[in-house]
Design a protein around this motif. Structure first.
Motif, PDB file in Angstrom:
ATOM      1  N   MET A 172      -4.357  -8.320  13.681  1.00 57.82           N
ATOM      2  CA  MET A 172      -5.440  -9.290  13.588  1.00 57.82           C
ATOM      3  C   MET A 172      -5.219 -10.406  14.605  1.00 57.82           C
ATOM      4  N   GLU A 173      -6.189 -11.276  14.712  1.00 59.04           N
ATOM      5  CA  GLU A 173      -6.071 -12.409  15.626  1.00 59.04           C
ATOM      6  C   GLU A 173      -4.945 -13.320  15.171  1.00 59.04           C
ATOM      7  N   MET A 174      -4.467 -14.144  16.098  1.00 64.58           N
ATOM      8  CA  MET A 174      -3.353 -15.038  15.782  1.00 64.58           C
ATOM      9  C   MET A 174      -3.637 -15.839  14.517  1.00 64.58           C
ATOM     10  N   GLY A 175      -2.648 -15.915  13.652  1.00 69.44           N
ATOM     11  CA  GLY A 175      -2.767 -16.692  12.435  1.00 69.44           C
ATOM     12  C   GLY A 175      -3.265 -15.894  11.244  1.00 69.44           C
ATOM     13  N   ALA A 176      -3.947 -14.787  11.489  1.00 65.55           N
ATOM     14  CA  ALA A 176      -4.449 -13.959  10.389  1.00 65.55           C
ATOM     15  C   ALA A 176      -3.422 -12.878  10.070  1.00 65.55           C
ATOM     16  N   PRO A 177      -3.290 -12.511   8.802  1.00 70.71           N
ATOM     17  CA  PRO A 177      -2.326 -11.450   8.456  1.00 70.71           C
ATOM     18  C   PRO A 177      -2.803 -10.087   8.961  1.00 70.71           C
ATOM     19  N   ASN A 178      -1.849  -9.239   9.306  1.00 69.93           N
ATOM     20  CA  ASN A 178      -2.182  -7.876   9.716  1.00 69.93           C
ATOM     21  C   ASN A 178      -2.702  -7.096   8.514  1.00 69.93           C
ATOM     22  N   GLU A 179      -3.578  -6.151   8.778  1.00 68.33           N
ATOM     23  CA  GLU A 179      -4.104  -5.279   7.727  1.00 68.33           C
ATOM     24  C   GLU A 179      -3.320  -3.970   7.782  1.00 68.33           C
ATOM     25  N   GLU A 180      -2.797  -3.515   6.654  1.00 67.04           N
ATOM     26  CA  GLU A 180      -2.020  -2.273   6.585  1.00 67.04           C
ATOM     27  C   GLU A 180      -2.644  -1.353   5.551  1.00 67.04           C
ATOM     28  N   TRP A 181      -2.611  -0.039   5.813  1.00 65.59           N
ATOM     29  CA  TRP A 181      -3.093   0.923   4.830  1.00 65.59           C
ATOM     30  C   TRP A 181      -2.421   2.272   4.992  1.00 65.59           C
ATOM     31  N   HIS A 182      -2.430   3.014   3.877  1.00 62.98           N
ATOM     32  CA  HIS A 182      -1.890   4.373   3.821  1.00 62.98           C
ATOM     33  C   HIS A 182      -3.043   5.298   4.180  1.00 62.98           C
ATOM     34  N   HIS A 183      -2.959   5.952   5.341  1.00 61.72           N
ATOM     35  CA  HIS A 183      -4.045   6.816   5.801  1.00 61.72           C
ATOM     36  C   HIS A 183      -4.024   8.175   5.099  1.00 61.72           C
ATOM     37  N   GLY A 184      -2.825   8.691   4.798  1.00 61.33           N
ATOM     38  CA  GLY A 184      -2.753   9.974   4.102  1.00 61.33           C
ATOM     39  C   GLY A 184      -1.398  10.622   4.218  1.00 61.33           C
ATOM     40  N   ASP A 185      -1.179  11.656   3.403  1.00 60.37           N
ATOM     41  CA  ASP A 185       0.037  12.469   3.438  1.00 60.37           C
ATOM     42  C   ASP A 185      -0.359  13.860   3.924  1.00 60.37           C
ATOM     43  N   PHE A 186       0.479  14.440   4.798  1.00 57.86           N
ATOM     44  CA  PHE A 186       0.155  15.710   5.444  1.00 57.86           C
ATOM     45  C   PHE A 186       1.312  16.685   5.280  1.00 57.86           C
ATOM     46  N   ASP A 187       0.980  17.975   5.234  1.00 56.44           N
ATOM     47  CA  ASP A 187       1.984  19.014   5.002  1.00 56.44           C
ATOM     48  C   ASP A 187       2.894  19.266   6.196  1.00 56.44           C
ATOM     49  N   THR A 188       2.413  18.999   7.413  1.00 53.88           N
ATOM     50  CA  THR A 188       3.234  19.229   8.608  1.00 53.88           C
ATOM     51  C   THR A 188       3.215  18.003   9.510  1.00 53.88           C
ATOM     52  N   ARG A 189       4.268  17.865  10.306  1.00 53.69           N
ATOM     53  CA  ARG A 189       4.352  16.752  11.258  1.00 53.69           C
ATOM     54  C   ARG A 189       3.235  16.816  12.301  1.00 53.69           C
ATOM     55  N   PRO A 190       2.916  18.007  12.873  1.00 54.21           N
ATOM     56  CA  PRO A 190       1.810  18.052  13.844  1.00 54.21           C
ATOM     57  C   PRO A 190       0.471  17.577  13.266  1.00 54.21           C
TER      58      PRO A 190
END
Length: 86
Positions: A26-44
């Protein structure tokens, strides 16, 4: 439980899977936004998802079942453990 334990628990993928976590800067001074996008069966598959989520302001990271970062599409990993590869 310590702060480090909380972070590891959030980043650790289920056994045999890979977790994609995203961080939007985010812009300076604002907290970053974090989220869990997903879990996957393989690294690729996880890396492909991380590549589609990432852009100039959003970084996507792939973590394994040990909470080790095995891929990032930019910026430093949220939490660096053994096995990190860029």
């Amino acid at each position: 439980m310590s702060v480090a334990d909380d972070i590891i628990a959030k980043l650790r993928a289920p056994a045999g899977q890979y977790r994609v976590m995203c961080v939007k800067k985010m812009e300076m001074g604002a907290p970053n936004e974090e989220w869990h996008h997903g879990d996957f069966d393989t690294r690729p598959l996880a890396i492909a998802a991380a590549k589609t989520e990432g852009n100039l302001t959003t970084f996507a990271y792939v973590y394994n079942e040990h909470a080790a970062c095995s891929y990032c599409n930019g910026g430093p990993p949220i939490f660096k453990r053994d096995g990190y590869k860029r």
